[in-house]
Design an enzyme around this catalytic site. Structure first.
Site: not given
Length: 356
Positions: A17, A137, A319
């Site tokens: 942003g 997410y 990982d």
């Protein structure tokens, strides 16, 4: 796009942003609106509505999000899905209700399946299971891009969704509890160097600027050493998560900002919707199209920091996705390419870290 267009940049203090804000200013856009989290909580629907009522922005850049690295994504799964869904619901919803002419939604390439073809094209979305570590997410970001696509189809809006690869650059998050791989690696390597060289003054300076788990530079030497050991930092070695074998693509945040402003200025929904009657996958991958292994990235950071200790790998830690390279041919065909290469970006970010 008129230089007097009123543009609201949500998340204007964050990594991307702030870069978008500065890019817009550099191109002559001066009618910019931003609010800090204290000034406007994007989780508060009533507050977001009041803001849109008062400001009436003509364009919106939704760069605000609840983000973090693999450790944070595993630990705070509910926060990642709830907060991101809520932010998107509020900002995109009020943008529609207030007749915003154009909206740019920033997602992430973690939206793609764990076993997606490489490099990953936009049409790989929703073709197989997601990577478990960041699934909440990813689902939130998929919902955001589908909101944009659906509003465009039902209401004729012009909302563009861009999916950046792993970003790094000025104003990055160096909090060891929540940061992404590259800034975390830079800070750990810096602290490991200070410990290795017996530079206690630098250890305390660093922790005073960015405390970790409530520990700052005023803590006892033993407490500082214990904290560093928790994050894999010992006198002569640094242990990083995983095997180092996954490969990742990185994009300089100021390149991402330039791509974002380019999309605002030049790309519309009609440019990406295609001609198939079932309109899907109208989002745009934004990346460099260049990949590097986590091991080789660590060696780049080691060279930039000039750390002389040993770098070890803890294979008992996850990982994440083994390979995640984006297909950026759509963006290239629309006229934009990246500039900063990772070999130059790593030392540039370390230089910024030392200065701030």
């Amino acid at each position: 796009m008129d230089k007097n267009t009123k543009i609201y940049v949500a998340g204007h203090r964050g990594l991307v942003g702030s870069a978008i804000w500065n890019n817009l200013l550099s191109k002559g856009y001066t009618n910019l609106v931003g609010r800090t989290h204290k000034e406007l909580d994007l989780l508060d629907g009533a507050a977001v509505k009041r803001f849109f009522d008062e400001e009436q922005p003509e364009m919106v850049v939704l760069a605000a999000a609840h983000v973090g690295g693999i450790m944070a994504n595993l630990k705070y799964r509910a926060d990642f899905i709830y907060q991101n869904l809520q932010i998107q619901q509020n900002v995109i919803g009020e943008s529609w209700r207030h007749g915003v002419k154009k909206l740019l939604f920033l997602g992430s390439t973690c939206i793609y399946p764990r076993e997606a073809p490489q490099p990953i094209p936009e049409n790989a979305l929703l073709t197989s299971p997601l990577e478990y570590t960041n699934e909440p997410y990813a689902i939130a970001k998929i919902a955001g891009l589908k909101m944009c696509e659906s509003f465009n189809l039902q209401y004729g809006t012009n909302y563009i969704a861009v999916m950046p690869t792993n970003l790094y650059g000025p104003n990055d998050n160096f909090n060891l509890e929540t940061s992404h791989v590259l800034p975390a690696m830079i800070r750990k390597m810096h602290l490991a160097k200070a410990l290795n060289e017996g530079n206690e003054q630098e250890l305390r300076r660093d922790l005073n600027r960015r405390p970790v788990e409530g520990v700052d530079g005023n803590a006892s030497h033993d407490d500082i050493v214990r904290l560093l050991q928790k994050y894999g930092i010992d006198n002569d070695s640094l242990t990083l998560w995983g095997t180092g074998t996954p490969v990742r693509e990185f994009l300089w945040s100021e390149d991402m900002a330039d791509a974002s402003v380019y999309c605002l200025e030049h790309i519309n929904f009609d440019d990406v919707r295609g001609t198939h009657p079932e309109v899907r996958n109208c989002h745009i991958n934004v990346g460099s199209g260049v990949e590097i292994s986590i091991h080789d990235l660590a060696m780049l950071v080691k060279e930039a920091v000039q750390y002389r200790g040993t770098v070890n790998w803890d294979s008992t830690k996850p990982d994440g996705t083994m390979r995640k390279l984006t297909d950026v041919s759509r963006l290239h065909s629309l006229g934009w390419r990246h500039r900063m290469e990772i070999n130059d970006g790593v030392p540039a970010l370390y230089k910024w870290y030392l200065s701030c």
